[in-house]
Design an enzyme around this catalytic site. Structure first.
Site, PDB file in Angstrom:
ATOM      1  N   HIS A  38      63.905  23.399  40.584  1.00 54.71           N
ATOM      2  CA  HIS A  38      62.958  24.364  40.644  1.00 54.71           C
ATOM      3  C   HIS A  38      61.583  24.033  41.402  1.00 54.71           C
ATOM      4  O   HIS A  38      60.779  22.980  40.754  1.00 54.71           O
ATOM      5  CB  HIS A  38      62.769  25.277  39.348  1.00 54.71           C
ATOM      6  CG  HIS A  38      61.529  26.380  39.707  1.00 54.71           C
ATOM      7  ND1 HIS A  38      61.541  27.554  40.398  1.00 54.71           N
ATOM      8  CD2 HIS A  38      60.515  26.149  39.286  1.00 54.71           C
ATOM      9  CE1 HIS A  38      60.400  28.109  40.469  1.00 54.71           C
ATOM     10  NE2 HIS A  38      59.547  27.340  39.654  1.00 54.71           N
ATOM     11  N   CYS A 108      63.984  29.466  45.116  1.00 50.07           N
ATOM     12  CA  CYS A 108      62.355  29.041  45.046  1.00 50.07           C
ATOM     13  C   CYS A 108      62.116  27.934  45.792  1.00 50.07           C
ATOM     14  O   CYS A 108      61.276  27.863  46.523  1.00 50.07           O
ATOM     15  CB  CYS A 108      62.023  28.742  43.530  1.00 50.07           C
ATOM     16  SG  CYS A 108      63.307  27.584  42.774  1.00 50.07           S
TER      17      CYS A 108
END
Length: 536
Positions: A38, A108
């Site tokens: 992430h 993301c």
């Protein structure tokens, strides 16, 4: 706004599974993956990220993921904060709305990659963005999705529950206002505490002084002068703003902002750009709409035309211009079935837009298609009317710092198999118009040359085009242009001579001798003096 030194851009990299993916993936997937990555972009002292709730931001490192596993410095951005904030608002209601989020295919990392390109032309490491495609054949993606849902039931939504969301329903100034309110609240509490302390000390001293004054009055009746003097001193002390030990006060920040604005104004006052503010954006939009009547526009193109009206006529921010807007402009500029009048009107609409600071958002989006600069690169083949409208647009881009810097980017990109850069296309437009036999084109060409040469940028930028601009300036000078155009040309030569040692040599070898134009005007003589100093 970004400072002259720029603002650092960092990439925060996290493993959503905190090491579990590395441990469990062999058993579940039949192969090992080091982590489920992430990422977030950290800029302007905020951490920006994308998840099922859309685009969110928080203080750097303040999520439940803890400290990032890795921090990668991506570079430095000179994009003003307000432009960046408008850009984020636009993404939050289009490409990166919450409903568009997908754990593997649109997540993301894709968001971080796009924002990094916008801010400083950097990219998120390819092994992170393409993890799903690289590590997982399609049959295994469902297995990984199931595993992640067990490890991270709420995806990134729970992680950033306390962040600030960025979407169209928020005012474009929401984040700035939110931060200012918090800073003002803390500063106000500190200020009140310090004022209370000072007030107590002053009151105590005043009581002591009052006793002394009373004794003095009782003794000889001469205490009035001292009383007035002390009262004035107390008022002076009370008027002072206490110094905050916790950091700069609101007054300090205001002073710093005023100094920055004064410095920008000083630069503009010294060499103000030549721009054309008499262009009427509302009228130009009406002309564009009329010239497009009868053209078969798609639903997306009609929407883009409506967005232009909101931006140019209604005064909305550039965030209203959607992802398809530049495709619409690209078609107007390149479709041979569309009349030249429509292209001129579209370019004049852009020229009116260029006077607004937030036009930078639109310009940065053009890095994908190069619809505007690709068209501009073919200026030699355009009708004079289109050349003039294009030059007008390029000149007006120098009204604001961020858009003028966009004109001078040196990073190369490919257009129809040809390597180009923003500064080379800008220079080509400048030279073509400067050496045009048509007075109107020469007017914009000399304005653009003046704007480019007087721009305060690093020398490496002018290394790309100094000689080409100087040669064009010298050729125009040989034609004995009007005083205004001569002054712009000699001013450009004087500035270029400061940037490159080759320019004085060119002036001496190629000619003409600048001294031959002495007496044209006082300001022309001033530029001749600057050039002659470099020729010695």
């Amino acid at each position: 706004m970004a400072s002259e030194e720029g603002v650092p851009v960092d990439l925060y990299i996290y493993d959503l599974t905190h090491g579990l993916a590395s441990f469990l993936s062999p058993a579940i997937l039949g192969r090992q993956i080091e982590g489920v990555w992430h990422t977030a972009i950290v800029v302007y002292e905020r951490e920006y990220f994308y998840g099922g709730s859309g685009i969110t931001s928080c203080a750097p490192g303040s999520t439940s993921l803890g400290a990032p596993q890795q921090v990668e410095k991506l570079g430095t951005t000179f994009v003003p904060f307000q432009i960046f904030n408008d850009y984020i608002q636009g993404l939050g209601t289009t490409t990166y709305a919450g409903s568009a989020y997908h754990l593997l295919d649109h997540n993301c990392n894709h968001f971080s990659d796009e924002v990094a390109q916008f801010l400083c032309g950097a990219r998120v490491p390819k092994h992170i963005v393409s993890q799903a495609e690289r590590d997982l054949p399609p049959p295994l993606r469902l297995a990984l999705t199931s595993m992640l849902e067990q490890m991270v039931p709420d995806g990134t939504q729970a992680v950033y529950a306390n962040g600030v969301r960025h979407s169209r329903q928020d005012s474009p100034d929401y984040l700035t206002l939110n931060n200012q309110i918090e800073e003002a609240r803390i500063a106000s509490q500190e200020l009140d505490a310090r004022r209370n302390t000072i007030a107590e000390k002053l009151a105590k001293k005043e009581r002591k002084k009052e006793k002394k004054r009373k004794k003095q009055r009782d003794h000889d009746g001469t205490g009035d002068a001292e009383e007035n003097e002390m009262a004035e001193a107390v008022e002076a002390v009370e008027a002072r703003e206490p110094v905050s030990l916790a950091g700069p006060s609101s007054r300090d920040l205001d002073v710093e902002d005023e100094e920055r604005k004064a410095e920008e104004q000083r630069k503009r006052s010294r060499d103000p750009p030549v721009v054309y503010k008499d262009i009427d954006g509302v009228q130009e939009f009406e002309t564009l709409s009329k010239t497009l009547e009868g053209v078969d526009l798609s639903a997306e193109e009609k929407q883009s035309l409506d967005e232009l009206q909101q931006y140019l006529v209604q005064g909305e921010g550039s965030w209203v211009l959607g992802d398809d807007f530049l495709s619409f402009i690209g078609r107007v500029l390149s479709d041979p079935d569309i009349k030249s009048e429509a292209r001129c009107a579209a370019l004049r609409c852009l020229a009116a837009s260029a006077l607004r600071e937030d036009v930078s958002l639109l310009l940065h989006q053009d890095r994908r298609q190069h619809a505007i600069l690709g068209y501009a690169n073919g200026i030699d083949a355009l009708p004079p009317e289109e050349q003039l409208a294009l030059a007008l647009f390029m000149c007006n881009l120098f009204e604001n710092t961020s858009s003028s810097e966009w004109c001078l980017y040196i990073s190369e990109w490919e257009y129809r198999g040809q390597p180009l850069s923003n500064i080379r296309v800008t220079t080509k437009v400048c030279v073509s118009c400067t050496l045009s036999p048509q007075t109107e084109l020469r007017e914009c060409g000399t304005a653009l040359m003046y704007n480019i040469a007087c721009k305060e940028v690093k020398t490496v930028v002018f290394d790309e085009v100094c000689v080409e601009l100087a040669m064009a300036a010298l050729q125009l000078t040989q034609w004995a242009p009007a005083e205004e155009h001569l002054w712009r040309t000699l001013t450009a030569l004087a500035r270029l001579a400061q940037h490159s040692s080759e320019v004085p040599q060119l002036i001496a070898i190629v000619g003409p001798d600048p001294a031959a134009y002495r007496g044209t005007s006082a300001r022309v003589d001033e530029q001749i003096d600057l050039i002659m100093k470099k020729l010695k």
